[in-house]
Write a protein that holds these residues in place. Sequence first.
Motif, short mmCIF file in Angstrom:
data_model
loop_
_atom_site.label_atom_id
_atom_site.label_comp_id
_atom_site.label_asym_id
_atom_site.label_seq_id
_atom_site.Cartn_x
_atom_site.Cartn_y
_atom_site.Cartn_z
N LEU A 23 87.32 56.67 63.28
CA LEU A 23 86.00 56.25 62.82
C LEU A 23 85.30 55.37 63.85
O LEU A 23 84.10 55.51 64.10
CB LEU A 23 86.14 55.49 61.50
CG LEU A 23 84.84 55.04 60.82
CD1 LEU A 23 84.01 56.25 60.41
CD2 LEU A 23 85.15 54.18 59.60
N ILE A 24 86.06 54.46 64.47
CA ILE A 24 85.45 53.54 65.44
C ILE A 24 85.15 54.25 66.76
O ILE A 24 84.05 54.10 67.32
CB ILE A 24 86.38 52.33 65.67
CG1 ILE A 24 86.48 51.50 64.38
CG2 ILE A 24 85.88 51.47 66.82
CD1 ILE A 24 87.48 50.37 64.48
N ALA A 29 80.96 57.31 68.76
CA ALA A 29 80.42 58.10 69.86
C ALA A 29 79.56 59.25 69.35
O ALA A 29 78.48 59.54 69.89
CB ALA A 29 81.56 58.65 70.72
N LEU A 30 80.01 59.93 68.30
CA LEU A 30 79.24 61.03 67.73
C LEU A 30 77.92 60.55 67.15
O LEU A 30 76.88 61.19 67.32
CB LEU A 30 80.07 61.74 66.65
CG LEU A 30 81.23 62.61 67.15
CD1 LEU A 30 82.10 63.06 65.99
CD2 LEU A 30 80.70 63.82 67.91
N GLN A 31 77.96 59.41 66.46
CA GLN A 31 76.72 58.88 65.89
C GLN A 31 75.75 58.46 66.97
O GLN A 31 74.53 58.65 66.85
CB GLN A 31 77.05 57.69 64.98
CG GLN A 31 75.83 57.07 64.33
CD GLN A 31 76.21 55.95 63.38
OE1 GLN A 31 77.22 56.01 62.69
NE2 GLN A 31 75.41 54.89 63.35
N THR A 37 73.61 64.18 62.81
CA THR A 37 74.55 65.29 62.99
C THR A 37 75.95 64.75 63.32
O THR A 37 76.96 65.27 62.84
CB THR A 37 74.08 66.22 64.11
OG1 THR A 37 72.76 66.68 63.81
CG2 THR A 37 75.01 67.41 64.26
N GLY A 38 76.02 63.70 64.12
CA GLY A 38 77.30 63.09 64.43
C GLY A 38 77.94 62.45 63.21
O GLY A 38 79.17 62.47 63.06
N GLN A 43 82.28 62.59 59.30
CA GLN A 43 82.70 62.59 57.90
C GLN A 43 83.62 63.78 57.61
O GLN A 43 84.68 63.62 56.98
CB GLN A 43 81.48 62.64 56.99
CG GLN A 43 80.74 61.32 56.84
CD GLN A 43 81.40 60.41 55.82
OE1 GLN A 43 81.96 60.85 54.84
NE2 GLN A 43 81.29 59.11 56.06
N LEU A 44 83.22 64.96 58.06
CA LEU A 44 84.03 66.15 57.80
C LEU A 44 85.34 66.11 58.57
O LEU A 44 86.40 66.49 58.03
CB LEU A 44 83.24 67.41 58.18
CG LEU A 44 81.99 67.70 57.34
CD1 LEU A 44 81.23 68.90 57.91
CD2 LEU A 44 82.35 67.94 55.88
N GLY A 45 85.29 65.65 59.81
CA GLY A 45 86.50 65.65 60.64
C GLY A 45 87.51 64.59 60.23
O GLY A 45 88.72 64.83 60.26
N ILE A 46 87.01 63.41 59.84
CA ILE A 46 87.92 62.31 59.54
C ILE A 46 88.34 62.32 58.07
O ILE A 46 89.53 62.25 57.75
CB ILE A 46 87.27 60.96 59.89
CG1 ILE A 46 86.97 60.89 61.39
CG2 ILE A 46 88.17 59.80 59.48
CD1 ILE A 46 86.15 59.68 61.81
#
Length: 345
Positions: A23-24, A29-31, A37-38, A43-46
């Motif tokens: 998450l961190i 990085a995605l956000q 979109t990140g 959310q889906l990946g974690i």
Amino acid sequence: MRTSQLDALVRVLSFYLAALVLLIVAGGALQYTLGLTGVVISQLGIFVALPLLFTLRVERRPIRPFLRLRMLTLRGWARSVLLGTVGWLAAQLMGAVLVLLVRQLGGEMVQTYQILLDASSWLALLVGALLPAICEELSFRGYVLGALRPLGPTAAVLLTGLLFGALHLSLVRLVPLALLGMLWALAVQRSGSILPGMVMHLLNNGIALGLTFFVQEQANPAALESLDAIPDGAIWLSAVMLGLMAAGLGVTAYFLAAGFSPRHLLRPLELAEEWSQAVDAEAEPVPATDAAAAEDAELRRLSAELEELRQRRRRMLWAAALVIGGLCLMIYLWAAARELAVVFA
């Protein structure tokens, strides 16, 4: 603490540490690069892929019963909506008390989810309310609550709520978030379905975001600035009154959550054979012969070796729990210190 309980605790802490680091690092990085979109990808990946992976590979359990993916009756849906509304009111009152206390101490609360408020209201509700209600519930009221079952129902509910509150990496908001997490966990545990947690999570985030958008459009800056002129005595009295109201609503929410039962399921609850405890049969007395005595001595030796292995495993599990739990605590304290530095800047 029994070996099975220690084993369950280590598995959950390992899952929690993996989710926290992802998450961190990856989520941040995605956000930063992809915006909303990140947020969706993280959310889906974690909170979806990770609990499914741990359920299948670590717990080795079937997904549907372990994550409590069961449908509710109409009464169950209605009770979930009522409980979600009452729980949201209690959390908002507790949040108002925290805002008053922070302001009295010279701080100023910061907006945590500004990226959602910069988007359109419908998109913000989709990403900030519906998506977390599904994904985060699969992780906490699904995997974590199920994996902590060996610790007992009370400990599982309390620890699930505490871990959920701490995952938001906020010291100021820890108490209301943890209490909400415990409330949702209790409802899911009593009902046997994860859907009450999802409904309450959706209502909590959705109502909060909706009201935030409304206030931003309707608020008068002059009226907001006049709050600074309220006498200190009135602020403390307001905090006490709000706290008492929050406590009353919290007690009401607890009894509503405790009132859930498997009768709110659309289909009867199947037997959880994977968690049944076998009863050891009592050994029959062995005749006192030389051969039996030698065999008995060998059995005692093997039992002593087995007990030594068990003790060694317990020590290793304790060490793993302390190390992983310590890492999680260090990450949380680091994030909490950064938050306090911003709040009281």
